[in-house]
Design an enzyme around this catalytic site. Structure first.
Site, short mmCIF file in Angstrom:
data_model
loop_
_atom_site.label_atom_id
_atom_site.label_comp_id
_atom_site.label_asym_id
_atom_site.label_seq_id
_atom_site.Cartn_x
_atom_site.Cartn_y
_atom_site.Cartn_z
N HIS A 98 8.59 -56.11 32.71
CA HIS A 98 9.91 -55.75 32.16
C HIS A 98 10.22 -54.27 32.38
CE1 HIS A 98 10.38 -59.70 30.42
NE2 HIS A 98 9.13 -59.61 29.98
N GLU A 142 -5.82 -37.72 24.76
CA GLU A 142 -6.05 -36.58 23.87
C GLU A 142 -7.19 -35.66 24.31
OE1 GLU A 142 -8.00 -39.09 20.14
OE2 GLU A 142 -6.83 -37.34 19.69
N GLU A 188 -5.36 -47.72 21.93
CA GLU A 188 -6.39 -46.78 21.48
C GLU A 188 -7.17 -46.21 22.67
OE1 GLU A 188 -6.97 -45.13 18.96
OE2 GLU A 188 -9.07 -44.57 19.06
N CYS A 247 -4.46 -26.24 9.10
CA CYS A 247 -4.97 -24.93 8.74
C CYS A 247 -5.99 -25.09 7.61
CB CYS A 247 -3.90 -23.96 8.27
SG CYS A 247 -2.60 -23.70 9.46
N TRP A 286 -3.67 -23.81 12.67
CA TRP A 286 -3.08 -24.74 13.62
C TRP A 286 -1.59 -24.40 13.57
CZ3 TRP A 286 0.67 -28.59 13.61
CH2 TRP A 286 0.69 -29.43 14.75
N ARG A 327 -9.56 -28.50 10.92
CA ARG A 327 -8.18 -28.40 10.46
C ARG A 327 -7.30 -27.58 11.42
NH1 ARG A 327 -8.37 -29.86 5.00
NH2 ARG A 327 -6.26 -29.12 4.70
N LYS A 380 -7.31 -42.24 23.46
CA LYS A 380 -8.56 -41.47 23.62
C LYS A 380 -8.49 -40.65 24.90
CE LYS A 380 -9.85 -41.41 20.53
NZ LYS A 380 -9.36 -42.03 19.35
N LYS A 411 -8.07 -32.06 13.60
CA LYS A 411 -8.66 -33.31 13.10
C LYS A 411 -7.86 -33.88 11.94
CE LYS A 411 -12.15 -36.27 12.90
NZ LYS A 411 -12.06 -37.29 13.93
N ASN A 440 -1.84 -22.52 3.76
CA ASN A 440 -1.89 -23.81 4.46
C ASN A 440 -0.68 -24.61 4.00
OD1 ASN A 440 -2.58 -26.36 5.50
ND2 ASN A 440 -3.85 -26.82 3.73
N GLY A 441 0.15 -25.06 4.96
CA GLY A 441 1.34 -25.83 4.59
C GLY A 441 2.54 -25.31 5.35
O1 M6R Z 1 -7.19 -38.87 9.31
P1 M6R Z 1 -6.27 -39.91 9.83
O2 M6R Z 1 -6.98 -41.15 10.25
O3 M6R Z 1 -5.15 -40.24 8.89
O4 M6R Z 1 -5.64 -39.29 11.12
C1 M6R Z 1 -4.64 -39.93 11.84
C2 M6R Z 1 -4.50 -39.34 13.23
O5 M6R Z 1 -4.12 -38.00 13.14
C3 M6R Z 1 -5.80 -39.45 14.03
O6 M6R Z 1 -6.24 -40.76 14.11
C4 M6R Z 1 -5.61 -38.89 15.44
O7 M6R Z 1 -4.74 -39.73 16.14
C5 M6R Z 1 -6.97 -38.75 16.13
N1 M6R Z 1 -7.06 -37.48 16.78
C6 M6R Z 1 -7.19 -39.78 17.17
O8 M6R Z 1 -8.37 -39.61 17.87
#
Ligand code: M6R
Length: 614
Positions: free
Chosen positions: A510, A494, A487, A2, A77, A27, A491, A609, A103-104
């Site tokens: 396994h 998400e 990774e 947020c 959020w 956010r 990608k 983000k 926020n929190g």
């Molecule tokens: O800001 P940060 O690197 O600490 O964030 C960690 C994760 O929230 C962040 O990498 C998230 O997994 C991304 N959306 C990946 O693309």
């Protein structure tokens, strides 16, 4: 998560709030709202979904608030309660005189709610935040002073919060406070700006005060008083922010993600400037404040991070152990903070984070700092909360990353890890001169190699088109590219919502191999080197179960033509640097699949983000 904003001064408030919220969309973006003070009342406007919906809503009412110079705003959020208009902030007390944005997370909100309901408060939403509105309003009814009411109320609140509060009876006052959530006040001749993060007001002012936990600031159009939670006045520390307003532009690309992928060659170049000049010059890393003797004798490193940063940390482990022979443990911050970790003053703790704000990593860092460890932070935000905890700070300088899916910040984190590992190896003398020269020469070539990949994306686009309708996707790799598989899968899931998983290829047999049939794509990250032949055998095993095989490779091996339905070629690169080169096509593949599926690439559903809640 947020974002909160506020303004009190001489300018019309609505656009300041909306522009500020737009800068904070990273956010959260599931609903938004603002409250503005008019001559007689406080008007609240809210909308579900993206900020544009709020803009449209406000366009219908502009005559109601266009003279207002005071207001607060929120972009959400959802944590407690679905992303609906009712749950959107600002929240109000029974009579609507008091409004709050938050926020929190208020951890004791259930107990507070029961208590407040018994005192006649009528809750409209399912949020934790609404308790704050009722609680402060009740306190205000007793003390008739908003600042004091906030000070009293926050003593009853447990959890994390940044709060911005207005009351209709106090027409020239916004009260703000925070605990374990960021809040910054921007100071300018026209008035005061409040925000969760600098981009929300940087185009108006560079003078700012970062609030510390439990401080309470009372802002009027011409005045600003800072107090502690008991009402004792504190003199604010005014900082001049080293920021320039950046016009966030897609530069002709369809999405920020695509633009950010294309920025990666320059991101690497920028990191290397001033640190790695020529293959035979030593790495310069003045950011590392550990003295050389301590570095030489380090016998343990812990790296903590989340999400994409965790994958960068996993590769960091491979290279630090390989180059320096120091044991490295890597752990997801969210796990690290809830067990008895063995950390002390002899452990170097490295936190990796794009935002520098991720709540789990921040908590983990604070815990290890309290146990005496040296804290080294690798982040894209040198002004962040994590950076403020750092003993050594390595900014990765990737530039603002707008797309929720991290791309260039990952490549920047990896590049920084290589520099750090080589720097430590040079101090320890753990690599030969010829190994070092070869490695540095190869690093200097990375930007060109990425440019080659970016200049010919046809095979990746065709592959994306071919597999866009798949339900599941498997990525396999071994050794240093196992985190690349994770990774790549992250990608894809998400931004396309396809169920993608990365496996160490040797683990397929396994269990996961049971899932393979003619509908399952298996992408094998086949980089020449130590584990190439082993991975080839694992790919054969998958092919024998009729999986649809895709290779991402730097090999010209003719055997691959029979084994793989699609072959994505990347330039030659030494195995230890291959995670950087291999990642680019995987980012592009995820991007094009999501794009073909018509997904909201830059702001995927359910994500934000910056993950500032545990
Ligand atoms: O800001 P940060 O690197 O600490 O964030 C960690 C994760 O929230 C962040 O990498 C998230 O997994 C991304 N959306 C990946 O693309």
């Amino acid at each position: 998560m947020c974002g909160i904003v506020g303004y009190i001064g001489s300018k019309p408030v609505a656009d300041i709030l909306l522009d500020g919220l737009e800068q904070l969309e990273y956010r959260g973006y599931d609903s938004s709202g603002i409250a503005v003070k008019t001559e007689t009342s406080i008007n609240v406007y809210k909308a579900e979904g993206k900020l544009n919906n709020l803009r449209s809503e406000l366009a219908l009412h502009s005559d109601e608030f266009n003279k207002s110079n005071m207001g607060i705003g929120h972009i959400r959020w959802a944590t407690h309660g679905a992303p609906t208009v009712v749950n959107a902030h600002p929240h109000t007390c029974n009579c609507g005189s008091l409004v709050v944005v938050h926020n929190g997370i208020i951890e004791n909100y259930k107990e507070l709610r029961l208590e407040l309901e018994s005192e006649g408060c009528i809750f409209k939403s399912q949020t934790d935040t609404e308790t704050v509105a009722h609680l402060v309003a009740l306190m205000y009814a007793e003390v008739k002073d908003l600042t004091k009411a906030v000070q009293l109320a926050t003593k009853k609140i447990q959890g994390a919060y940044a709060l911005c509060i207005m009351h209709n009876n106090e027409p020239d006052k916004i009260v703000v406070t925070k605990r374990n959530a960021p809040l910054i006040i921007g100071l300018n001749d026209d008035g005061y700006y409040i925000a969760s993060d600098v981009p929300a007001f940087i185009k108006h002012t560079k003078k700012a005060v970062y609030l510390n936990d439990n401080q309470v600031a009372t802002l009027s159009a011409k005045d600003f008083i800072l107090e502690d939670e008991n009402g004792f006045e504190i003199s604010p520390k005014i900082e001049v922010l080293p920021w320039e307003p950046v016009a966030l532009s897609k530069m002709g690309y369809k999405h920020f993600m695509l633009k950010e992928i294309h920025e990666q060659p320059d991101v690497i170049r920028n990191i290397l400037v001033g640190k790695l000049h020529t293959p035979d010059s030593q790495i310069i890393l003045n950011e590392v404040k550990l003295n050389k003797d301590t570095l030489k004798n380090l016998n343990r490193i812990q790296v903590i991070a989340c999400g994409t940063s965790l994958h960068a940390a996993m590769i960091g482990k491979y290279i630090v152990e390989d180059f320096c022979g120091i044991p490295v443990d890597v752990e997801a911050s969210s796990e690290y903070i809830y067990r008895k970790t063995v950390t002390d003053e002899h452990t170097l703790v490295i936190g990796v984070s794009q935002s520098g704000e991720t709540a789990d990593t921040l908590t983990a860092i604070k815990q290890s700092k309290a146990r005496g460890s040296h804290i080294l932070i690798i982040t894209n935000r040198p002004d962040s909360a994590m950076a403020r905890e750092a003993d050594s700070l390595i900014p990765v300088n990737a530039g603002i990353e707008v797309s929720v899916a991290a791309t260039k910040s990952y490549i920047a984190q990896l590049t920084s890890f290589y520099l750090l590992a080589i720097y430590m190896a040079e101090i320890k003398g753990s690599m030969s001169v010829s190994e070092l020269v070869n490695l540095k020469a190869e690093m200097l070539l990375l930007p060109q190699k990425i440019e080659q990949i970016l200049s010919n994306k046809t095979v990746i686009q065709d592959c994306a088109r071919k597999f866009a309708s798949t339900r599941d996707f498997i990525y396999i790799a071994r050794g240093i590219n196992y985190p690349t598989a994770l990774e790549g899968a992250l990608k894809l899931k998400e931004i396309s919502y396809i169920n993608a998983t990365g496996y160490p290829a040797g683990e397929l047999k396994h269990g996961p191999i049971a899932m393979l049939d003619e509908t399952m794509p298996v992408l094998s990250i086949l980089m020449k080197g130590f584990v190439y032949e082993k991975l080839l055998s694992n790919s054969e095993e998958a092919k024998a179960r009729n999986a649809r095989m895709i290779a991402l490779t730097n090999s010209n091996d003719p055997k691959l033509n029979d084994l793989f339905e699609v072959i994505i070629k990347v330039p030659e690169v030494i195995e230890v640097l291959s995670p950087i080169v291999a990642m680019i096509p995987l980012q592009l593949l995820a991007y094009y699949i999501a794009e073909f599926l018509g997904k909201d690439v830059d702001q995927p559903r359910n994500l934000a983000k910056s993950v500032t809640v545990e």
